[in-house]
Enzyme design. Structure first.
Site, short mmCIF file in Angstrom:
data_model
loop_
_atom_site.label_atom_id
_atom_site.label_comp_id
_atom_site.label_asym_id
_atom_site.label_seq_id
_atom_site.Cartn_x
_atom_site.Cartn_y
_atom_site.Cartn_z
N THR A 55 0.77 -1.17 -0.05
CA THR A 55 0.06 -0.12 -0.17
C THR A 55 0.82 1.22 0.11
OG1 THR A 55 -1.46 1.19 1.38
CG2 THR A 55 -0.17 -0.14 2.27
N ASP A 56 0.27 2.46 -0.36
CA ASP A 56 0.85 3.65 -0.40
C ASP A 56 1.03 4.02 1.19
OD1 ASP A 56 -1.69 4.55 -0.08
OD2 ASP A 56 -1.63 5.72 -1.60
N GLU A 57 0.30 3.67 2.01
CA GLU A 57 0.38 4.11 3.35
C GLU A 57 1.56 4.00 4.07
OE1 GLU A 57 -3.06 3.65 5.67
OE2 GLU A 57 -4.45 3.70 3.90
N TYR A 80 -1.81 -0.37 11.07
CA TYR A 80 -1.88 -0.86 9.84
C TYR A 80 -0.76 -0.64 8.91
CZ TYR A 80 -3.26 -1.53 5.02
OH TYR A 80 -3.29 -1.71 3.56
N LYS A 104 2.16 -3.18 7.53
CA LYS A 104 2.58 -3.43 5.87
C LYS A 104 3.90 -2.88 5.52
CE LYS A 104 0.02 -4.51 3.20
NZ LYS A 104 -0.24 -5.80 2.60
#
Ligand code: NAD
Ligand code: TDX
Length: 374
Positions: A139-141, A165, A169
């Protein structure tokens, strides 16, 4: 992994939102490939997402946990699989704030367990050793939060995860990288922006807001509504993953996105307009959803309510997808408007899917979030 060979895939998390879209996408495009789905069927996993393929015996489904290394090894061996597409994860930021442990277990330990199994089965077997791929979906997060004028995230942006989260990741991305550099496992990683589309679990902003508009429930907007996300229709994400698997460089990471930044409030206004238009075009919707303000003429936007902000809420995400555009020729095929319109129609056409979801774990989640069934 060039396409001269048939692939034999293990798709983890294939009963979830993006995983199931990917399984449908791949089964249609490569009907000769063997697809095995491994999914623990947590609250987010739903066999209905794969129903047509299961009925046609097009895929094999295994209910199980990615933390169960012995199970993963046995599936890889008995099915002679040579490609893992790893989606399985705890995926909702708000849940990670309320209870981070499951995120560390599945996203970090689970990914490590998958890597250990792949290393053992693939790298100790001379036939598969030179012809395998572990694709990790991220993810970009992991890159953190951008200011209004900061450049978008590239593949070399330093990691700065802000939620449990995102941190879990990020850790999983590092493990995938380490297994390539240390052991020679053939890996690729993709970091994608916010997805939306069919089978999206209604704890996430778009399906939650859409279903609340149909049912006449309030649409919660966190904080000032000016947080920015970069939106991509899920099928375009699946196409990007396919390109990375088939054409990408082993050991590389690729950002996937569609240059589609919107503030949350702008996005929800667009969705409100689409729902109002759908009701205008089909008068029978007013009978079906009499509590919707789109039925009474007051308009879906009348349901918008600003609520308490998410703790640590990232202000802005934006993906710089030039690497996958230039190196792999990737282009998204949906604009936000066409993708959202398709999404609205999918939910209108698949009421039994979302009613079953809403009667189950969704309502327990809303009770926990807001203290009342809304
Ligand atoms: P989701 O929550 O809809 O689905 C996750 C799936 O994984 C579910 O089917 C669940 O049952 C399964 N699962 C969870 N824990 C498991 C375990 N221990 N063992 C086996 N299966 C397990 O998530 P999603 O939105 O489809 O996201 C899929 C992946 O894509 C995740 O890795 C996520 O980080 C990543 N991602 C999501 C987005 C997005 O916008 N949704 C964007 C970029 C990347
Ligand atoms: O009710 C809501 N109201 C609201 O304002 C919800 C659920 C969300 N929001 C805001 C928070 C975010 O700024 O909307 C934005 C989108 O929220 P989510 O749908 O929860 O997505 P996000 O937190 O951005 O994370 C998603 O994109 C990246 C996925 O859930 C992740 O799995 C993915 O990695």
């Amino acid at each position: 992994m060039a396409r001269q060979h048939k692939s034999r895939l293990l798709v983890t998390g294939g009963a979830g939102f993006i995983g199931s879209n990917f399984v449908h996408y791949w089964a249609k495009k490569y009907p000769q490939d063997r697809i095995v789905v491994l999914d623990a069927l947590t609250y987010a996993g739903n066999l209905q997402n794969l129903q047509a393929l299961l009925e046609q015996d097009r895929i094999r489904f295994v209910k199980g946990d990615i933390c169960d290394q012995a199970l993963v090894e046995s599936i890889l061996t008995e099915e002679a699989l040579n490609l893992i597409v790893h989606f399985a994860a705890e995926s909702h930021v708000d849940r990670s704030i309320l209870g981070p442990d499951a995120f560390l277990e599945t996203n970090i330990q689970g990914t490590h367990s998958m890597l250990k199994a792949a290393r053992k089965v693939w790298l100790e077997n001379p036939v598969v050793r030179d012809h395998h791929r572990f694709h990790h979906v991220s993810t970009d997060e992991v890159y953190g939060s951008l200011g209004a004028t900061d450049p978008a995230f590239t593949e070399t942006t330093p990691y700065a995860p802000n939620s449990p989260y995102a941190a879990s990741k990020a850790a999983s991305d590092h493990l995938v990288r380490a297994y390539h550099h240390t052991y020679g496992l053939e890996v690729t990683t993709s970091n994608c922006s916010n997805n939306y589309g069919p089978y999206h679990f209604p704890e996430k902003l778009i399906p939650l807001a859409l279903l609340h508009m149909l049912l006449g429930k309030s649409v919660p907007i966190y904080g000032d509504g000016l947080n920015i996300r970069d939106w991509l229709f899920v099928e375009d994400h699946c196409r990007g993953i396919e390109l990375v698997i088939t054409e990408g460089n082993v050991g590389d990471t690729y950002n996937i996105g569609g240059n589609c930044e919107r503030t949350n409030i702008d996005l929800i206004q667009t969705l409100c307009n689409l729902v109002d238009q759908a009701f205008q075009a089909k008068p029978e919707l007013a009978q079906k959803y009499p509590d919707s303000p789109s039925a009474t003429g007051s308009g879906a936007a009348s349901l918008i309510r600003y609520v308490k902000d998410r703790p640590g809420h990232d202000r802005r995400y934006a993906i710089d997808a030039r690497k996958i555009f230039h190196e792999l020729g990737y282009r998204p095929t949906h604009s936000l408007e066409t993708g959202l319109a398709q999404t609205v129609h999918w939910y209108l056409d698949n009421e039994s899917w979302w009613k079953a979801v809403m009667d189950g774990s969704y309502s327990r989640w809303m009770d926990q979030q807001y203290g009342t069934a809304k």
